[in-house]
Design an enzyme around this catalytic site. Sequence first.
Site, PDB file in Angstrom:
ATOM      1  CB  THR A 242      47.110   0.645  33.151  1.00 59.96           C
ATOM      2  OG1 THR A 242      47.477   1.324  34.341  1.00 59.96           O
ATOM      3  CG2 THR A 242      48.352   0.044  32.533  1.00 59.96           C
TER       4      THR A 242
ATOM      5  CE1 TYR B 259      51.956   1.396  34.326  1.00 67.86           C
ATOM      6  CE2 TYR B 259      50.175   2.864  33.685  1.00 67.86           C
ATOM      7  CZ  TYR B 259      50.632   1.794  34.417  1.00 67.86           C
ATOM      8  OH  TYR B 259      49.788   1.129  35.249  1.00 67.86           O
TER       9      TYR B 259
ATOM     10  CB  SER C  75      40.096   3.411  37.982  1.00 69.42           C
ATOM     11  OG  SER C  75      41.062   2.715  38.728  1.00 69.42           O
TER      12      SER C  75
ATOM     13  CB  THR D 120      43.580  -2.470  37.404  1.00 70.14           C
ATOM     14  OG1 THR D 120      44.791  -1.792  37.745  1.00 70.14           O
ATOM     15  CG2 THR D 120      43.658  -3.003  35.984  1.00 70.14           C
ATOM     16  CG  ASP D 121      44.752   1.862  40.847  1.00 70.37           C
ATOM     17  OD1 ASP D 121      45.352   0.824  40.513  1.00 70.37           O
ATOM     18  OD2 ASP D 121      45.318   2.969  40.951  1.00 70.37           O
TER      19      ASP D 121
ATOM     20  CE  LYS E 123      46.103  -3.041  40.765  1.00 73.53           C
ATOM     21  NZ  LYS E 123      46.241  -1.725  40.115  1.00 73.53           N
TER      22      LYS E 123
ATOM     23  CD  GLU F 168      37.452  -9.698  68.122  1.00 70.45           C
ATOM     24  OE1 GLU F 168      37.621  -8.882  69.043  1.00 70.45           O
ATOM     25  OE2 GLU F 168      38.198 -10.674  67.937  1.00 70.45           O
TER      26      GLU F 168
HETATM   27  N1  ASP Z   1      46.125   3.882  38.312  1.00 63.18           N
HETATM   28  C1  ASP Z   1      45.627   3.096  37.207  1.00 63.18           C
HETATM   29  C2  ASP Z   1      44.103   3.171  37.236  1.00 63.18           C
HETATM   30  O1  ASP Z   1      43.486   2.553  38.024  1.00 63.18           O
HETATM   31  C3  ASP Z   1      46.130   1.714  37.311  1.00 63.18           C
HETATM   32  C4  ASP Z   1      45.605   0.745  36.282  1.00 63.18           C
HETATM   33  O2  ASP Z   1      44.746   1.006  35.480  1.00 63.18           O
HETATM   34  O3  ASP Z   1      46.110  -0.414  36.290  1.00 63.18           O
HETATM   35  O4  ASP Z   1      43.563   3.886  36.442  1.00 63.18           O
END
Ligand code: ASP
Length: 374
Positions: free
Chosen positions: A58, A72, A105, A138-139, A211, A331
């Site tokens: 992103t 987006y 990602s 971020t993923d 995340k 467990e």
């Molecule tokens: N789907 C995106 C990625 O991980 C989301 C992000 O970058 O926040 O590339």
Amino acid sequence: MKRFARLNTLSVLLLAASLATGVAHAQLAPSASAAPTQAGAPSEARKANIVIIGTGGTIAGAGAAATNTAAYQSAVVPVDKIIASVPEIAKIANVKGEQVFQIGSESFNNERLLKLGKRVSELLRQPDVDGIVITHGTDTIEETAYFLNLTLKSDKPVVVVGSMRPGTALGADGALNLYDAVLVASSPESRGKGTLAVLNDEIHTGRDVTKTNTFKVETFRSPFGPLGYVVEGRTLYFRLPARPHTMQTEWDIDKLDKLPEVAVVYAYGNVNPASVDAAVKNGAKAIVYAATGNGSVGDYMVEPLKAARAKGVQIVRASRTGGGVVIRNAEQPDDKYDWLVTDDQLPQKARILMALALTKTNDTKELQKILWKY
Ligand code: ASP
């Protein structure tokens, strides 16, 4: 008014005294100036040389309208253009962009992870490179960060950074995150702290960061808190990573050419045992079972997992709760079944660690030690 006047007089007196003693600077910038400069690290006298590696996400995204904060297209803006959009960076470091991937990602896999790691390692070996920043979606940023944290053989700072909103959005967070990441990568204090993740004014260790929210900018959390903050151009550390990383680990990215297949099977009420069989058929060398609670396994799942172990596949009990340690032999009788448990690693992080661990040993006792160590 009177009080302001008194304070002003006091300030003038303090400033005069500090100019005479040189104390003011140390008080205003305790973190940046108090740390001793290490050999080869950039000093305050010269700007650090930082390579910014672009991989997409992103932070390289663009939306149709400024109000598109969460809908987006990611991975479309080249890294050089992202750097050019934050001219303030040139004042704090000499930066060079390099595009390694342009992907979301979620499309990372072992091959891409290895390719990225090897390139980072190559750059870190160059004497004129002081640190690396990796722009990343971020993923899965937490998986890449943990992997690099465990496999890079350098004390130089490596910082992963992303953003939750594309640069086109109202309240876009990428520019400040990137600026902060370059600051952190340029700071001599960041040396020897392993791979770091910088987002939303915080510095996290690559081991812990995860995340936790699909769209909010404060999505990144570490269960024990961040290592520090970045605020007003200052890098402030408050904690150190406790677990071994980079120079202290048994893995070297330059010597890794393939990672063994490790599958994650997610548990839920009515989980299908066929998911275990599918992982085995797909050639998994280990299954991280993202179990409920403290690694509990449904009665109808015990036999399929035991059968997989009998075929030589390592079974790791993890937890889908998002926090806490999994207790061995609680467990489930792990000793009896020859199974493993995670420490506090989330299933996706345990997957990375198990893949690395299996490059060293297939002995269950040794694997358990590794899971508890890193
Ligand atoms: N789907 C995106 C990625 O991980 C989301 C992000 O970058 O926040 O590339």
